[in-house]
Design an enzyme around this catalytic site. Structure first.
Site, PDB file in Angstrom:
ATOM      1  N   GLU A 276       0.834  -1.210   0.000  1.00  0.00           N
ATOM      2  CA  GLU A 276       0.000   0.000   0.000  1.00  0.00           C
ATOM      3  C   GLU A 276       0.874   1.267   0.000  1.00  0.00           C
ATOM      4  OE1 GLU A 276      -2.674  -0.587   3.295  1.00  0.00           O
ATOM      5  OE2 GLU A 276      -4.079  -1.717   2.056  1.00  0.00           O
TER       6      GLU A 276
ATOM      7  N   GLU B 168      -5.869  -8.585  -0.308  1.00  0.00           N
ATOM      8  CA  GLU B 168      -6.546  -8.348   0.967  1.00  0.00           C
ATOM      9  C   GLU B 168      -8.033  -8.151   0.706  1.00  0.00           C
ATOM     10  OE1 GLU B 168      -4.948  -5.281   3.426  1.00  0.00           O
ATOM     11  OE2 GLU B 168      -2.882  -6.022   3.297  1.00  0.00           O
TER      12      GLU B 168
END
Length: 405
Positions: free
Chosen positions: A157, A232
């Site tokens: 991220e 995720e």
């Protein structure tokens, strides 16, 4: 030699398609004596892959002193995964987030006042030194060398906070390749941040909890040849001290409703042929002082429990979510080849009817029909396999051959 490759339809092991149904579990959050039990629960739920972060700070707590023994015995964890018939996705950062102290960075890095997560040469020197220790232990466990590790994630991220440093990403790729990592590398970014969290040679991937159609469209717009993989996919969420519900949601009814929402979204991911990893499948515990705090609220700390409302609870119980998702996993694996290779038929989906989100895909005489009623009243869908009535908010994934479901 064993191989893992990928294309727009998914992943291939030794040139055979494999549908990745993965679950996240962090070996550093679960007592070593319970590792095998939790892995067996994942397998029992129908998963074929386990995903784990690697926390730099638990392995190099003191600068230059490396610990891969006992609770930190990552090679043994990989051995157990292979013994239990699970593939492995490794996520070594160097930054991992994970609601873990300092995002996985060792505390001794902080006083050096280096620009972390950057192409700064001094910072990269420490990362390369750490990766050399890690990859020397991980490389022998790659699928290409007879082990279970099929994918390795670069960073995590990164572009979420508007970062942009292509040289940093290129350095990470060079380090892994030079140190013997030859399985595919991938990223995990928000759908709007794919370009800044990527480098040539990395599979672009997006994490999310809902709206699979739009999120997968973002990946396709960035790279039409990339496999669809959700590193995720959220079946729950973390908890902060002071939250109203110590383990949200508190009531069994609310927990069940959240499970239904997860199941609905999973069916849409599967309808697109996307592989998926639950974050978390088993959350475990933030032992000691390893729990982190929010960067945007310095008084908000994560709880000791990292249960995450995961299908396998903090204490190892198989929850109602586990049993809700178990038959869906079996259904997906039974039809995995079709779900990955069928071609979209958008002209047919347009004829389904109002108030219904539809995706129709075809392969020869086989048809995949995904439907979601977006209204609060029953709706009837007109599909290539007949009329199907959906209750308010209901979702269905149907497989038909020669027009028969």
């Amino acid at each position: 030699m064993p191989s893992i490759t990928c294309d727009a339809q998914g992943f291939l092991l030794d040139h055979q398609r494999v549908y990745l149904l993965a679950g996240e579990m962090h070996y550093f959050r679960v007592p070593r004596c319970h590792w095998r039990d939790r892995l067996r629960s994942m397998r029992a739920c129908g998963l074929n892959t386990v995903s784990t972060y690697i926390a730099w700070n638990v392995h190099e707590f003191q600068e230059g002193v490396y610990d891969f023994a006992g609770q930190q015995d990552l090679p043994f964890f990989l051995q157990l995964c292979q013994e239990e018939g699970l593939y492995v996705v490794l996520r070594p950062g160097p930054y991992i987030c994970a609601e873990w102290h300092f995002g996985g960075f060792p505390v001794w890095l902080e006083p050096k006042q280096l620009p972390l997560r950057s192409s700064d040469p001094e910072f990269l020197r420490y990362v390369e030194r750490w990766f050399a220790q890690l990859n020397a232990r991980v490389a022998p466990w790659q699928y290409t060398h007879g082990g279970p590790v099929i994918l390795v994630q670069a960073e995590n991220e990164y572009a979420y906070r508007n970062r942009h440093d292509p040289a940093y990403w290129e350095a990470l790729v060079r380090m892994h390749r030079a140190q013997g990592i030859d399985v595919p590398l991938f990223s995990c970014e928000k759908p709007w941040a794919l370009r800044d969290g990527w480098a040539p040679g990395i599979i672009p991937c997006s994490d999310f909890g809902d709206n699979a159609k739009a999120n997968f469209a973002s990946v396709r717009a960035f790279d039409k040849d990339a496999p669809l993989y959700v590193p995720e996919f959220y079946p729950g969420w973390f908890t902060m001290w002071g939250d109203e519900n110590a383990i949200w949601p508190r009531s069994a009814a609310a927990y069940w409703q959240k499970g239904l929402a997860v199941a609905r979204e999973l069916l849409e991911i599967a309808a697109h042929g996307g592989s998926v990893s639950y974050y978390m499948m088993h959350g475990g515990t933030n032992f000691g002082f390893w729990a982190s705090k929010l960067t945007y609220n310095i008084t908000s700390f994560h709880t000791t429990s990292y249960d995450f409302q995961a299908p396998i609870a903090e204490d190892g119980r198989r929850t109602s979510k586990f049993y809700l998702l178990q038959p869906i996993h079996a259904f997906i694996q039974r039809h995995a080849a079709l779900l990955q290779t069928a071609s979209p038929a958008p002209e047919r989906a347009q004829l389904v009817g109002v108030g219904i989100r539809a995706l129709i895909r075809e392969l020869g005489e086989q048809t995949v029909v995904y439907l979601r009623n977006l209204d609060d009243v029953p709706r009837t869908a007109t599909t290539p396999v007949g009329e199907i009535t959906l209750a308010p908010g209901a979702t269905g994934l149907y497989i038909a051959e020669n027009g028969v479901i």
